[in-house]
Enzyme design. Structure first.
Site, PDB file in Angstrom:
ATOM      1  N   GLU A  40       0.834  -1.208   0.000  1.00 55.49           N
ATOM      2  CA  GLU A  40       0.000   0.000   0.000  1.00 55.49           C
ATOM      3  C   GLU A  40       0.859   1.244   0.000  1.00 55.49           C
ATOM      4  O   GLU A  40       0.487   2.276  -0.561  1.00 55.49           O
ATOM      5  CB  GLU A  40      -0.936  -0.044   1.220  1.00 55.49           C
TER       6      GLU A  40
ATOM      7  N   GLN B 157      -4.519   5.546  16.674  1.00 56.21           N
ATOM      8  CA  GLN B 157      -4.239   4.167  16.269  1.00 56.21           C
ATOM      9  C   GLN B 157      -2.787   3.778  16.539  1.00 56.21           C
ATOM     10  O   GLN B 157      -2.486   2.622  16.819  1.00 56.21           O
ATOM     11  CB  GLN B 157      -4.546   3.986  14.781  1.00 56.21           C
TER      12      GLN B 157
ATOM     13  N   TYR C  98     -12.460  -0.905   5.769  1.00 52.23           N
ATOM     14  CA  TYR C  98     -11.660  -0.026   6.630  1.00 52.23           C
ATOM     15  C   TYR C  98     -11.453  -0.632   8.014  1.00 52.23           C
ATOM     16  O   TYR C  98     -10.370  -0.533   8.595  1.00 52.23           O
ATOM     17  CB  TYR C  98     -12.312   1.357   6.714  1.00 52.23           C
ATOM     18  N   LEU C  99     -12.473  -1.283   8.534  1.00 56.11           N
ATOM     19  CA  LEU C  99     -12.311  -1.942   9.829  1.00 56.11           C
ATOM     20  C   LEU C  99     -11.318  -3.089   9.716  1.00 56.11           C
ATOM     21  O   LEU C  99     -10.501  -3.309  10.631  1.00 56.11           O
ATOM     22  CB  LEU C  99     -13.653  -2.463  10.338  1.00 56.11           C
TER      23      LEU C  99
ATOM     24  N   HIS D 271      -4.448  -2.171   1.507  1.00 63.08           N
ATOM     25  CA  HIS D 271      -4.175  -1.742   2.881  1.00 63.08           C
ATOM     26  C   HIS D 271      -4.142  -2.944   3.821  1.00 63.08           C
ATOM     27  O   HIS D 271      -3.254  -3.057   4.674  1.00 63.08           O
ATOM     28  CB  HIS D 271      -5.256  -0.756   3.361  1.00 63.08           C
TER      29      HIS D 271
END
Length: 337
Positions: free
Chosen positions: A10, A100, A282-283, A307
């Site tokens: 990514e 995060q 996304y999770l 990702h």
């Protein structure tokens, strides 16, 4: 020392954030070269620098190459120290992405912590506060640590100026099975706006009603934020289940109509509703870290994104854990062992 080619996979800031978090937990130093080499503005951005600074501040870690635009970073981890910390990202750099970076090291520390993060809370290319609060943190809390987050002030892109406060009570991470959503509990669509004409938000909701015609009328609402916290607008589409809440968001952009944003978001939440996977794209990216640090667990997701694959590669590199991807009834099963 672990060496990572930042141009592979990514190739974004996620590699830096995840590497810092894993380095603090495992004690492994690392070096990243060619950071964001394929991006239009390569090298570290302001929010990446703040994230690494935050990781160093909670641990006394040593960094070289830590500057905006730097293509290379070396990080030698210290020991995570719980406590009260205040980090300002600057402008609209994402507070959520900084969180995060330091969340799991602090969630595994030997005492409670409190964070105050200032910057962007609702900006493009980062999860909005609501996603962190309602989608991601409930899973962390089910795994053992207890984390609560409060939105004190909105910070829209590009102005920023937002503030979130986070309390962390640490505990070991327990493996979790996240393969079923559970019973459907409800849906909602919120157009959140500040210092912009309400007509824009109304058009956004009108298109959402059209595309999600089976949603109940009381699911749609406008929420105006005080003008001094804007300008900005975001559409939040939420689908709640017994085991998971999925949130799809669309941020207002110059040159993109409210109707177009609404149409894209409605298609995404409908796609999630029509599937059976636990985690949206996304999770799924964000679950790799806690699951590998729990040394086990599994979750289902939609087609793996770049990702997600990059997050898995970084986690394998730091921990040596087995992380497998397989197909299961149309979904993709990510299992950690």
């Amino acid at each position: 020392m672990i060496t990572i080619d930042g141009s592979e996979g990514e190739g974004g800031g996620q590699m830096v954030r995840n590497s810092c978090a894993l380095s603090l937990v495992t004690g492994e130093p690392f070096r990243i070269t060619s950071i964001r080499a394929k991006r239009s503005k390569p090298g570290l951005m302001r929010q990446h620098v703040t994230a690494v600074e935050a990781a160093a501040a909670i641990s006394g870690s040593e960094c070289t190459g830590l500057a905006v635009g730097s293509p290379e970073l070396t990080f030698r981890p210290g020991r995570t120290v719980p406590g009260e910390y205040h980090f300002a990202v600057g402008t609209a750099g994402s507070t959520g992405l900084v969180l995060q970076t330091v969340l799991l090291p602090l969630a595994l520390a030997n005492g409670p912590s409190r964070l105050v993060l200032e910057g962007g809370t609702h900006n493009m290319l980062a999860p909005p506060f609501e996603f962190i609060e309602r989608t991601f943190l409930p899973i962390i809390n089910r795994m053992g640590p207890q984390v609560s987050a409060r939105l004190v002030r909105h910070g829209f892109f590009p102005r920023g100026g937002g503030r979130i406060e986070v309390d962390i009570t640490p505990a070991p991470l327990a493996p979790l099975d996240c393969t079923t959503r559970g019973q459907a509990l409800g849906v909602s669509a919120t157009a959140l706006f500040s210092a912009l004409p309400g007509e824009i938000a109304e058009r956004m909701l009108a298109r959402t009603r059209r595309d999600l015609a089976d949603w109940p009328e009381d699911a749609f609402r406008l929420h105006q934020v005080p003008a001094d916290q804007g300008p900005g607008i975001i559409l939040l589409l939420e689908a709640r289940y017994a085991n998971i809440t999925e949130i799809v968001s669309a941020f207002g952009q110059l040159g993109v109509t409210a109707e177009r944003l609404a149409k894209t978001s409605a298609a995404r939440i409908q796609g999630y509703a029509d599937a059976s996977a636990f985690a949206g794209p996304y999770l799924a990216d964000q679950l790799v870290l806690p699951f590998v640090l729990a040394s086990g667990g599994a979750f289902t997701t939609v087609k793996p994104s770049q990702h997600l694959l990059t997050a898995i590669d970084i986690a394998r590199t730091f921990t040596g854990r087995r992380i497998e991807i397989s197909r299961e009834s149309g979904d993709h099963l990510i299992s950690v062992g």
